[in-house]
Write a protein that holds these residues in place. Structure first.
Motif, PDB file in Angstrom:
ATOM      1  N   SER A  69       0.799  -0.915  -0.151  1.00 60.89           N
ATOM      2  CA  SER A  69      -0.113  -0.274  -0.052  1.00 60.89           C
ATOM      3  C   SER A  69       0.788   1.167   0.354  1.00 60.89           C
ATOM      4  O   SER A  69       2.141   1.662   0.429  1.00 60.89           O
ATOM      5  CB  SER A  69      -1.032   0.324   1.380  1.00 60.89           C
ATOM      6  N   GLY A  70       0.401   2.100  -0.047  1.00 55.59           N
ATOM      7  CA  GLY A  70       1.068   3.669  -0.456  1.00 55.59           C
ATOM      8  C   GLY A  70       1.550   3.950   1.360  1.00 55.59           C
ATOM      9  O   GLY A  70       2.176   4.449   1.209  1.00 55.59           O
ATOM     10  N   ASP A  71       0.776   3.813   2.627  1.00 57.30           N
ATOM     11  CA  ASP A  71       1.646   3.684   3.749  1.00 57.30           C
ATOM     12  C   ASP A  71       1.972   3.171   3.820  1.00 57.30           C
ATOM     13  O   ASP A  71       3.505   3.735   4.651  1.00 57.30           O
ATOM     14  CB  ASP A  71       0.069   3.957   4.574  1.00 57.30           C
ATOM     15  N   GLY A  72       2.124   1.885   3.566  1.00 53.03           N
ATOM     16  CA  GLY A  72       3.391   0.567   3.813  1.00 53.03           C
ATOM     17  C   GLY A  72       4.634   1.551   2.984  1.00 53.03           C
ATOM     18  O   GLY A  72       5.631   1.424   3.629  1.00 53.03           O
ATOM     19  N   ALA A  73       4.528   2.255   1.976  1.00 50.24           N
ATOM     20  CA  ALA A  73       5.821   2.182   1.257  1.00 50.24           C
ATOM     21  C   ALA A  73       6.729   3.998   1.825  1.00 50.24           C
ATOM     22  O   ALA A  73       7.366   3.762   2.149  1.00 50.24           O
ATOM     23  CB  ALA A  73       4.948   2.739  -0.716  1.00 50.24           C
ATOM     24  N   LEU A  74       4.971   4.703   2.030  1.00 51.72           N
ATOM     25  CA  LEU A  74       5.836   6.083   2.639  1.00 51.72           C
ATOM     26  C   LEU A  74       6.619   5.516   4.471  1.00 51.72           C
ATOM     27  O   LEU A  74       7.688   6.530   4.515  1.00 51.72           O
ATOM     28  CB  LEU A  74       4.103   6.682   2.633  1.00 51.72           C
ATOM     29  N   GLU A  75       5.941   5.043   4.910  1.00 47.17           N
ATOM     30  CA  GLU A  75       6.722   4.282   6.531  1.00 47.17           C
ATOM     31  C   GLU A  75       7.794   3.778   5.907  1.00 47.17           C
ATOM     32  O   GLU A  75       9.245   4.065   6.501  1.00 47.17           O
ATOM     33  CB  GLU A  75       5.980   3.337   6.961  1.00 47.17           C
ATOM     34  N   ARG A  76       8.227   3.183   4.759  1.00 46.33           N
ATOM     35  CA  ARG A  76       9.708   2.292   4.687  1.00 46.33           C
ATOM     36  C   ARG A  76      10.082   3.164   4.434  1.00 46.33           C
ATOM     37  O   ARG A  76      11.553   3.632   4.036  1.00 46.33           O
ATOM     38  CB  ARG A  76       9.400   0.974   3.971  1.00 46.33           C
ATOM     39  N   ILE A  77      10.452   3.860   3.032  1.00 49.43           N
ATOM     40  CA  ILE A  77      10.894   5.639   2.855  1.00 49.43           C
ATOM     41  C   ILE A  77      11.197   6.154   3.615  1.00 49.43           C
ATOM     42  O   ILE A  77      12.126   7.024   3.113  1.00 49.43           O
ATOM     43  CB  ILE A  77      10.185   5.704   1.344  1.00 49.43           C
ATOM     44  N   ALA A  78      10.792   6.738   4.314  1.00 48.25           N
ATOM     45  CA  ALA A  78      11.048   7.423   5.743  1.00 48.25           C
ATOM     46  C   ALA A  78      12.245   6.892   6.379  1.00 48.25           C
ATOM     47  O   ALA A  78      12.448   7.458   6.770  1.00 48.25           O
ATOM     48  CB  ALA A  78       9.706   7.791   6.232  1.00 48.25           C
TER      49      ALA A  78
END
Length: 364
Positions: free
Chosen positions: A42-51
């Motif tokens: 998901s987008g949330d999971g992607a943003l969390e990992r990118i952060a």
């Protein structure tokens, strides 16, 4: 050899797709290539990992549960502030790919289950990373060059400032020496020395008023110089004003110095000898653009006029200096016919002359 096989291995890739089975196949292919792959559904999971950092390339699928890749792109931020993005879409409509690129993706791949897709995805990932790496390398090199240039400019500015201060100190000492003398010829000689020193000091003081290194805004420099000459020559019994009218012209330091010396010589001479004692008058310093490659400098007065047959006043050194400075400018000192007074000038042209637009800014 697959397309892009010459690229080095070892990238850390985040593959964003809600299809676990497809994500497994992609991970297998990229791992075989030598890359490390993490996935997010998901987008949330992607943003969390990118952060958390450490991601080299993001592979982003168009169709996610409850959102699209466009939504995720909008949340990722602009190019340059995050890792490059390869947009993966099953839509063969080119408009989707174009929209993805406009939204911030760096490359796109049409999604299918065939072996060509994996080779194209690997090639796209490696190519966008290489472009990103080269861009960052170029930006770093430009930053290093800018910092080196800024340090050099600061050093040159400091050197010019010190030269100007030292020459100003010498001017002050000459002025003090002149104030102790009673012999008019000695006082005149020291005043002429002051004007020559001020012409050189003024160039260094004004060297960084313009946006180009080593260039001097003549109009600003001559304003400073004529004001200094007025203060130096001021005499309550001899009320002569030195006025300036100058076009916005910029020249190199090597050209500005002889121009300043010429103005100092001519303006000082006109101030002292054009008008009788206790008579008001005006000395005009004029700088104008002649054409696209030439400029003219004149110093004029409305006084008694110049008699070439008369015996030169002073030591005659000023005339020799004028000729030498004109030679430096590849010009000649010329006397112009006027109805009243004297008009002497020089026309000069050279490759580094610049005619600035009226009202162009100078750096204070």
């Amino acid at each position: 050899m697959p397309y892009g096989a010459e690229f080095r291995s070892g990238l850390k890739i985040l593959f964003v797709d809600d299809d676990d089975a497809f994500a497994f196949l992609v991970r297998k292919g990229l791992t075989r290539r030598g890359h490390e792959v993490e996935t997010a559904a998901s987008g949330d999971g992607a943003l969390e990992r990118i952060a958390q950092g450490g991601i080299d390339v993001i592979s982003l699928d168009h169709s996610l549960i409850g959102e699209t890749g466009f939504d995720v792109l909008a949340r990722l931020g602009p190019r340059g502030s995050r890792a490059p993005v390869v947009y993966v879409t099953g839509d063969s409509d080119a408009r989707t790919a174009v929209a993805a690129l406009r939204a911030g993706a760096d490359e796109y791949v049409i999604k299918d289950a065939g072996p060509e897709f994996f080779e194209l995805l690997i090639a796209a990932i490696e190519q966008v990373y290489e472009r990103w790496r080269l861009k960052k390398q170029r930006e770093e090199q430009e930053r290093v060059v800018r910092e080196a240039r800024d340090r050099a400019e600061a050093l040159l500015q400091e050197v010019s400032h010190r030269i100007s201060n030292s020459l100003s100190l010498v001017v002050g000492m000459v002025r003090m020496q002149a104030s102790t003398l009673t012999d008019p010829s000695a006082v005149n000689a020291l005043q002429e020395t002051q004007s020559r020193l001020m012409a050189i000091a003024g160039v260094h003081r004004r060297l960084y008023m313009h946006r180009k290194i080593g260039m001097v805004a003549l109009d600003d420099y001559l304003k400073y110089l004529t004001e200094e000459l007025q203060d130096t020559l001021r005499d309550q019994d001899h009320p002569v004003a030195i006025n300036l009218a100058a076009d916005p012209i910029t020249v190199s330091t090597d050209r500005a110095i002889p121009i300043g010396v010429i103005v100092g010589e001519l303006a000082t001479n006109a101030y002292k000898y054009a008008y009788p004692p206790r008579t008001a008058g005006e000395v005009r310093v004029l700088l104008r653009q002649v054409d696209s490659a030439r400029a003219e400098l004149r110093v004029e007065d409305d006084g008694a006029g110049y008699d070439e047959a008369a015996r030169a006043k002073g030591t005659g050194l000023g005339s020799k200096i004028l000729k030498a400075m004109a030679l430096n400018l590849r010009g000649d000192i010329t006397k112009h016919d006027v109805a009243r007074g004297t008009s002497i000038g020089v026309t000069f042209s050279f490759d580094d002359i610049e005619f600035r637009p009226t009202g162009s800014a100078l750096i204070a």
